[in-house]
Design a protein around this motif. Structure first.
Motif, PDB file in Angstrom:
ATOM      1  N   VAL A 150       0.826  -1.563   0.331  1.00 25.87           N
ATOM      2  CA  VAL A 150      -0.012  -0.088  -0.163  1.00 25.87           C
ATOM      3  C   VAL A 150       1.035   1.197  -0.178  1.00 25.87           C
ATOM      4  N   ARG A 151      -0.191   2.232  -0.671  1.00 22.39           N
ATOM      5  CA  ARG A 151       1.162   3.568  -0.401  1.00 22.39           C
ATOM      6  C   ARG A 151       1.754   4.093   1.351  1.00 22.39           C
ATOM      7  N   PHE A 152       0.564   3.771   1.598  1.00 22.74           N
ATOM      8  CA  PHE A 152       1.166   4.576   3.422  1.00 22.74           C
ATOM      9  C   PHE A 152       0.532   3.482   3.738  1.00 22.74           C
ATOM     10  N   PRO A 153       1.643   2.286   4.314  1.00 23.86           N
ATOM     11  CA  PRO A 153       2.379   1.135   5.225  1.00 23.86           C
ATOM     12  C   PRO A 153       1.956   1.936   6.924  1.00 23.86           C
ATOM     13  N   ASP A 154       1.218   0.762   7.219  1.00 24.73           N
ATOM     14  CA  ASP A 154       0.967   1.447   8.655  1.00 24.73           C
ATOM     15  C   ASP A 154       2.481   0.811   9.492  1.00 24.73           C
ATOM     16  N   MET A 155       3.097   0.973  10.255  1.00 25.45           N
ATOM     17  CA  MET A 155       4.505   0.826  11.486  1.00 25.45           C
ATOM     18  C   MET A 155       4.241   1.478  12.241  1.00 25.45           C
ATOM     19  N   SER A 156       2.914   0.640  13.325  1.00 26.35           N
ATOM     20  CA  SER A 156       3.007   0.964  13.960  1.00 26.35           C
ATOM     21  C   SER A 156       3.497  -0.055  15.218  1.00 26.35           C
ATOM     22  N   ASN A 157       3.318  -1.827  14.348  1.00 31.24           N
ATOM     23  CA  ASN A 157       3.584  -3.275  15.290  1.00 31.24           C
ATOM     24  C   ASN A 157       4.667  -3.127  13.670  1.00 31.24           C
ATOM     25  N   ALA A 158       5.666  -2.692  13.754  1.00 29.86           N
ATOM     26  CA  ALA A 158       6.907  -3.496  12.735  1.00 29.86           C
ATOM     27  C   ALA A 158       7.462  -4.128  12.956  1.00 29.86           C
ATOM     28  N   SER A 211      21.652  -0.005   9.225  1.00 25.61           N
ATOM     29  CA  SER A 211      20.943  -1.143   8.401  1.00 25.61           C
ATOM     30  C   SER A 211      19.598  -0.583   9.688  1.00 25.61           C
ATOM     31  N   THR A 212      19.205  -2.267   8.650  1.00 24.60           N
ATOM     32  CA  THR A 212      18.119  -2.497   9.001  1.00 24.60           C
ATOM     33  C   THR A 212      17.067  -1.501   8.891  1.00 24.60           C
ATOM     34  N   VAL A 213      16.685  -0.538   9.155  1.00 21.87           N
ATOM     35  CA  VAL A 213      15.937   0.651   9.094  1.00 21.87           C
ATOM     36  C   VAL A 213      14.752   0.405   7.413  1.00 21.87           C
ATOM     37  N   PRO A 214      15.886   0.813   6.810  1.00 19.71           N
ATOM     38  CA  PRO A 214      14.992   0.109   5.453  1.00 19.71           C
ATOM     39  C   PRO A 214      14.993  -1.334   4.343  1.00 19.71           C
ATOM     40  N   GLU A 215      15.676  -1.744   5.488  1.00 22.63           N
ATOM     41  CA  GLU A 215      15.387  -3.353   5.613  1.00 22.63           C
ATOM     42  C   GLU A 215      13.464  -3.513   5.722  1.00 22.63           C
ATOM     43  N   VAL A 216      13.897  -3.007   7.108  1.00 21.11           N
ATOM     44  CA  VAL A 216      12.228  -3.921   7.854  1.00 21.11           C
ATOM     45  C   VAL A 216      11.089  -2.534   7.400  1.00 21.11           C
ATOM     46  N   ILE A 217      11.416  -1.239   6.669  1.00 26.83           N
ATOM     47  CA  ILE A 217       9.854  -0.700   6.330  1.00 26.83           C
ATOM     48  C   ILE A 217       9.555  -1.491   4.827  1.00 26.83           C
ATOM     49  N   VAL A 218      10.553  -1.831   3.843  1.00 30.50           N
ATOM     50  CA  VAL A 218      10.264  -2.899   2.968  1.00 30.50           C
ATOM     51  C   VAL A 218       9.785  -3.752   3.663  1.00 30.50           C
ATOM     52  N   ALA A 219      10.071  -4.609   4.883  1.00 31.43           N
ATOM     53  CA  ALA A 219       9.306  -5.844   4.943  1.00 31.43           C
ATOM     54  C   ALA A 219       7.952  -5.235   5.436  1.00 31.43           C
ATOM     55  N   ARG A 220       7.942  -4.410   5.674  1.00 30.04           N
ATOM     56  CA  ARG A 220       6.599  -3.849   6.211  1.00 30.04           C
ATOM     57  C   ARG A 220       5.580  -3.236   5.213  1.00 30.04           C
ATOM     58  N   HIS A 221       5.776  -2.794   4.093  1.00 28.58           N
ATOM     59  CA  HIS A 221       5.457  -2.629   2.742  1.00 28.58           C
ATOM     60  C   HIS A 221       5.157  -3.665   2.293  1.00 28.58           C
ATOM     61  N   ALA A 222       5.722  -5.265   1.874  1.00 26.09           N
ATOM     62  CA  ALA A 222       5.543  -6.299   1.871  1.00 26.09           C
ATOM     63  C   ALA A 222       5.106  -7.376   2.673  1.00 26.09           C
ATOM     64  N   ALA A 223       4.135  -7.051   3.214  1.00 22.56           N
ATOM     65  CA  ALA A 223       3.190  -7.182   4.450  1.00 22.56           C
ATOM     66  C   ALA A 223       4.475  -8.563   5.711  1.00 22.56           C
ATOM     67  N   LEU A 224       5.741  -8.543   5.265  1.00 18.56           N
ATOM     68  CA  LEU A 224       5.732  -9.764   5.641  1.00 18.56           C
ATOM     69  C   LEU A 224       6.437  -9.508   7.218  1.00 18.56           C
ATOM     70  N   GLU A 225       6.028 -10.325   8.362  1.00 19.83           N
ATOM     71  CA  GLU A 225       5.890 -10.647   9.991  1.00 19.83           C
ATOM     72  C   GLU A 225       8.097 -10.241  10.282  1.00 19.83           C
ATOM     73  N   VAL A 226       8.220  -9.566  11.021  1.00 20.49           N
ATOM     74  CA  VAL A 226       9.662  -8.639  11.577  1.00 20.49           C
ATOM     75  C   VAL A 226       9.926  -9.513  12.675  1.00 20.49           C
ATOM     76  N   LEU A 227      10.843  -9.893  13.294  1.00 25.65           N
ATOM     77  CA  LEU A 227      11.820 -10.026  14.403  1.00 25.65           C
ATOM     78  C   LEU A 227      13.145  -9.434  14.221  1.00 25.65           C
ATOM     79  N   GLY A 228      13.673  -8.321  14.671  1.00 25.78           N
ATOM     80  CA  GLY A 228      14.917  -7.366  14.532  1.00 25.78           C
ATOM     81  C   GLY A 228      15.312  -7.865  16.251  1.00 25.78           C
ATOM     82  N   ILE A 229      16.853  -8.448  16.114  1.00 25.46           N
ATOM     83  CA  ILE A 229      17.863  -9.102  17.022  1.00 25.46           C
ATOM     84  C   ILE A 229      18.815  -8.790  16.468  1.00 25.46           C
ATOM     85  N   SER A 230      19.495  -7.854  17.465  1.00 26.16           N
ATOM     86  CA  SER A 230      20.253  -6.336  17.564  1.00 26.16           C
ATOM     87  C   SER A 230      21.705  -7.124  18.806  1.00 26.16           C
ATOM     88  N   CYS A 231      23.185  -7.169  18.260  1.00 24.88           N
ATOM     89  CA  CYS A 231      23.808  -7.517  19.259  1.00 24.88           C
ATOM     90  C   CYS A 231      24.961  -6.075  19.295  1.00 24.88           C
TER      91      CYS A 231
END
Length: 271
Positions: A150-158, A211-231
Motif C-alpha cells: 500500500v502507499r502508506f504502510p502502517d508501522m505501529s507494529n513494525a 542498517s536494518t531500518v530500510p529493510e524493515v520498512i520494505v518488509a512491512r510494505h511487503a506484509a512480512l512479519e519481522v523480528l529484529g535482534i541487535s548484538c
C-alpha cells in the motif's frame, strides 16, 4: 523498484533451489555464522545474481544460503548492503523484495549495534521493539506499485509483538539475558559523536547502527512479519573512554556467537 529487475533476480534464484523458503534471515556484521548451521545448503553468491549489488564490508560473506534450519525451509542473507556503500535504498532493500517473491512470509533481521542505553554492555543481545529512522531517507519514496504494497504502510507494529514474545520466552528457557529497546539508524559510515549519542538517548534510542531500518520498512510494505535482534557490539561514543572500531564489533560478535546461535535457532524452530 523496477519490477523487471526484481523478476530477473527472483527467476535466477528459483532455478537454483527446489524447496520454497518460508523464513528469511538477514545476518549483520559478524553474525553470518548462523548461515553455517543451515543443513543441505545451497549457496548463491550475490555477484552471480542478475541486478544484485555486492557486499563490500568485512564480516559480510556476500551470498544467499538456502536450506533447512531446525526443520524449517529458510534462506539466509550472509551479509547485507548498506546505504553508506553508495547503493540507493532501492538496491539496499532489493533482497527483501526478492525474499517475498521467493515465498518468505517472516524474516529475522540482525545487526551489530552500538549501545546507547547506559545499562547495556558490549555482548548483550537486544530484541528490537521499535526503531527511529534517522537516515533522512525512505526506501518507499517515489511511485508506489500496489502489487508490492500500500502507499502508506502502517508501522505501529513494525516488529511483531508475537515474535518478540516468542524471542523473550526462548531467551528465558535458554537462560540468556536479553535486552529490549529502540534501534536508531544513521547513514554512517562514521561512528556518531558523543553529542549525537546524547541526542539519540534523549530521543529514546537504546542502540544505534547503520542498517536494518530500510529493510524493515520494505518488509512491512511487503506484509512480512519481522523480528529484529541487535548484538550490542560496543558502547557508543562518549560512554567509555576508548575509540570505536570495526575490529571491536567483530571481536564482540565472535564472543557472543554461541548465545546468538542458540537463541535464533530456538526461535526459528517455533516460527
Amino acid at each position: 523498484m523496477e519490477p523487471q529487475l526484481l523478476q530477473e533476480a527472483t527467476s535466477f534464484l528459483k532455478e537454483k533451489v527446489s524447496e520454497k523458503p518460508t523464513i528469511g534471515l538477514i545476518l549483520g556484521s559478524g553474525l553470518g555464522v548462523l548461515a553455517d548451521e543451515i543443513e543441505s545448503p545451497v549457496k548463491v553468491p550475490y555477484n552471480e545474481i542478475p541486478n544484485f549489488p555486492v557486499s563490500t564490508v568485512a564480516g559480510h560473506a556476500g551470498q544467499f544460503v538456502f536450506g533447512t534450519l531446525e526443520g524449517k525451509q529458510v534462506v539466509a542473507m550472509q551479509g547485507r548492503f548498506h546505504f553508506y556503500e553508495g547503493y540507493s535504498l532501492d538496491m539496499v532493500t532489493l533482497p527483501v523484495r526478492v525474499l517475498k517473491e521467493l515465498g518468505v512470509s517472516q524474516i529475522i533481521v540482525t545487526n551489530a549495534a552500538g549501545g546507547v542505553n547506559e545499562s547495556f554492555e558490549a555482548g548483550d543481545l537486544m530484541i528490537i521493539k521499535d526503531h527511529i529512522n534517522n537516515m533522512s531517507q525512505n526506501p518507499l519514496i517515489g511511485p508506489n506499485d500496489e502489487a508490492f504494497g500500500v502507499r502508506f504502510p502502517d508501522m505501529s507494529n513494525a516488529y511483531s509483538d508475537r515474535l518478540r514474545t516468542l524471542a523473550r520466552e526462548k531467551a528465558s528457557e535458554l537462560n540468556i539475558q536479553i535486552k529490549e529497546g529502540v534501534y536508531v539508524a544513521n547513514t554512517g559510515p562514521c561512528y556518531e559523536t558523543p553529542a549525537e549519542i546524547r541526542m539519540i538517548r534523549t530521543l529514546g534510542g537504546d542502540a544505534v547502527g547503520m542498517s536494518t531500518v530500510p529493510e524493515v520498512i520494505v518488509a512491512r510494505h511487503a506484509a512480512l512479519e519481522v523480528l529484529g535482534i541487535s548484538c550490542i557490539s560496543n558502547m557508543a561514543a562518549g560512554i567509555l573512554p576508548q575509540p570505536l572500531s570495526h575490529d571491536e564489533v567483530m571481536e564482540t560478535t565472535e564472543r557472543v556467537k554461541a548465545e546468538f546461535l542458540s537463541l535464533v535457532k530456538a526461535i526459528v524452530k517455533e516460527m
